[in-house]
Enzyme design. Sequence first.
Site, mmCIF file in Angstrom:
data_model
loop_
_atom_site.group_PDB
_atom_site.id
_atom_site.type_symbol
_atom_site.label_atom_id
_atom_site.label_comp_id
_atom_site.label_asym_id
_atom_site.label_seq_id
_atom_site.Cartn_x
_atom_site.Cartn_y
_atom_site.Cartn_z
ATOM 1 C CG ASP A 49 -2.552 -10.947 28.557
ATOM 2 O OD1 ASP A 49 -3.307 -9.975 28.364
ATOM 3 O OD2 ASP A 49 -1.808 -11.034 29.556
ATOM 4 C CE LYS B 177 -4.307 -8.057 32.881
ATOM 5 N NZ LYS B 177 -3.699 -7.286 31.785
ATOM 6 C CG ASP C 234 -4.216 -3.804 32.225
ATOM 7 O OD1 ASP C 234 -3.904 -2.663 32.612
ATOM 8 O OD2 ASP C 234 -3.394 -4.730 32.053
ATOM 9 C CE LYS D 62 -0.127 -2.576 32.501
ATOM 10 N NZ LYS D 62 -0.932 -3.689 32.004
ATOM 11 C CG PHE D 63 -5.858 5.168 29.270
ATOM 12 C CD1 PHE D 63 -5.783 4.585 28.011
ATOM 13 C CD2 PHE D 63 -7.074 5.132 29.941
ATOM 14 C CE1 PHE D 63 -6.892 3.987 27.422
ATOM 15 C CE2 PHE D 63 -8.192 4.533 29.367
ATOM 16 C CZ PHE D 63 -8.100 3.964 28.110
ATOM 17 C CG HIS D 64 2.139 6.822 30.618
ATOM 18 N ND1 HIS D 64 3.380 6.255 30.627
ATOM 19 C CD2 HIS D 64 2.259 7.953 31.339
ATOM 20 C CE1 HIS D 64 4.216 7.004 31.325
ATOM 21 N NE2 HIS D 64 3.553 8.053 31.758
ATOM 22 C CG ASP D 65 -1.045 10.741 25.611
ATOM 23 O OD1 ASP D 65 -0.545 11.890 25.530
ATOM 24 O OD2 ASP D 65 -1.210 9.994 24.634
ATOM 25 C CB ILE D 66 -0.836 15.362 27.626
ATOM 26 C CG1 ILE D 66 -1.827 15.210 26.465
ATOM 27 C CG2 ILE D 66 0.608 15.407 27.120
ATOM 28 C CD1 ILE D 66 -1.880 16.433 25.551
ATOM 29 C CB THR E 73 -4.407 12.441 25.481
ATOM 30 O OG1 THR E 73 -4.067 13.574 24.671
ATOM 31 C CG2 THR E 73 -4.549 11.227 24.604
ATOM 32 C CB THR F 205 4.947 -6.933 38.106
ATOM 33 O OG1 THR F 205 4.303 -7.310 36.877
ATOM 34 C CG2 THR F 205 3.925 -6.364 39.054
ATOM 35 C CD GLN G 216 4.772 -10.507 35.677
ATOM 36 O OE1 GLN G 216 5.245 -9.543 36.305
ATOM 37 N NE2 GLN G 216 3.684 -10.400 34.931
ATOM 38 N NE ARG H 110 3.081 -14.609 30.704
ATOM 39 C CZ ARG H 110 4.141 -13.813 30.690
ATOM 40 N NH1 ARG H 110 5.033 -13.942 29.732
ATOM 41 N NH2 ARG H 110 4.295 -12.903 31.629
HETATM 42 O O1 LIG Z 1 -1.981 -3.880 34.850
HETATM 43 C C1 LIG Z 1 -1.677 -5.078 34.897
HETATM 44 O O2 LIG Z 1 -2.533 -5.939 34.990
HETATM 45 C C2 LIG Z 1 -0.243 -5.416 34.956
HETATM 46 C C3 LIG Z 1 0.587 -4.522 35.597
HETATM 47 C C4 LIG Z 1 1.898 -4.898 35.903
HETATM 48 O O3 LIG Z 1 2.653 -4.154 36.535
HETATM 49 N N1 LIG Z 1 2.332 -6.132 35.518
HETATM 50 C C5 LIG Z 1 1.532 -7.018 34.832
HETATM 51 O O4 LIG Z 1 1.983 -8.138 34.560
HETATM 52 N N2 LIG Z 1 0.263 -6.637 34.495
HETATM 53 C C6 LIG Z 1 -0.590 -7.534 33.663
HETATM 54 O O5 LIG Z 1 -0.847 -8.735 34.369
HETATM 55 C C7 LIG Z 1 -0.829 -9.846 33.475
HETATM 56 C C8 LIG Z 1 0.188 -10.825 34.001
HETATM 57 O O6 LIG Z 1 0.197 -11.945 33.175
HETATM 58 P P1 LIG Z 1 1.126 -13.202 33.488
HETATM 59 O O7 LIG Z 1 2.519 -12.706 33.681
HETATM 60 O O8 LIG Z 1 0.957 -14.049 32.258
HETATM 61 O O9 LIG Z 1 0.550 -13.839 34.738
HETATM 62 C C9 LIG Z 1 -0.524 -9.316 32.091
HETATM 63 O O10 LIG Z 1 -1.753 -9.194 31.395
HETATM 64 C C10 LIG Z 1 0.059 -7.935 32.320
HETATM 65 O O11 LIG Z 1 -0.319 -7.031 31.321
#
Ligand SMILES: O=C(O)c1cc(=O)[nH]c(=O)n1[C@@H]1O[C@H](COP(=O)(O)O)[C@@H](O)[C@H]1O
Length: 238
Positions: A11, A32, A59, A61-65, A68, A123, A194, A215
């Site tokens: 990230d 990721k 990652d 995270k597609f969310h649409d019709i 799409t 999460t 989180q 992180r």
């Molecule tokens: O799909 C994911 O990876 C994801 C889903 C979810 O429910 N929660 C979640 O934190 N993530 C991803 O997992 C990673 C968690 O990062 P940290 O919180 O920095 O450990 C981030 O890149 C989020 O985008």
Amino acid sequence: MTTDKVIVALDVPDLESAIALIDKIPQVSFWKVGLELFTSTGPAILEELKSRQKRIFLDLKFHDIPNTVAGACRSAAKYGVDLLTVHATAGSDALKAATAAVQTSSAQAGTKPPKLIAITLLTSISSRQLAFDLKIPLELPEFALQMALLAQESGLDGAVCSPQEVAQLRETCGKNFVLVCPGVRPSWADAGDQKRSLTPSQAIKAGADYLVIGRPITAAADPELAWHKIVEELNTVS
Ligand SMILES: O=C(O)c1cc(=O)[nH]c(=O)n1[C@@H]1O[C@H](COP(=O)(O)O)[C@@H](O)[C@H]1O
């Protein structure tokens, strides 16, 4: 315990920072690429990771019709990544269309189809937020389970859930359903945004196939040391 089970979240805002991080922790085999980095770099980051023989969780995270979501999955499947995400709450039509799109597009491109996995409930959402903000009248573990079952019935390979729900999902969905857990926090790391965390060893013991950790490693003063501490903790899991 194999370190292949730990997926590190890249990230960061651009290609340069991503490469710097990848170079800092050469031991990481599975990265990721999420919304921030892919929106910035496009597929260049995927080529970079592939040139280093890394596995990739794309990652987005597609969310649409359904139409799409299927189109997005068709485009993403051509990259030959290992894991790809959609939101279960897109509904069964979108999930089925996504599954079909991944298969046909990978076959056409001659790439291995990614495992398609569904987000059950982010999460970062607490029980309180589920009830009061999202107005969902189910207990949180029950909602996460229902979303995993919807994904499984729609033909998906697995789901993303918090470590706190993974044992129940494993028991109900079986051993072949891929369960990926973000929201993992070593005892020495900040929770940040989180809300439903467990430690890496607890998450693996509870039945996760993969942990996604960002992180606690990437924002650490010494990311390689943080990685080693996590691997050491996981090596204590029999
Ligand atoms: O799909 C994911 O990876 C994801 C889903 C979810 O429910 N929660 C979640 O934190 N993530 C991803 O997992 C990673 C968690 O990062 P940290 O919180 O920095 O450990 C981030 O890149 C989020 O985008």
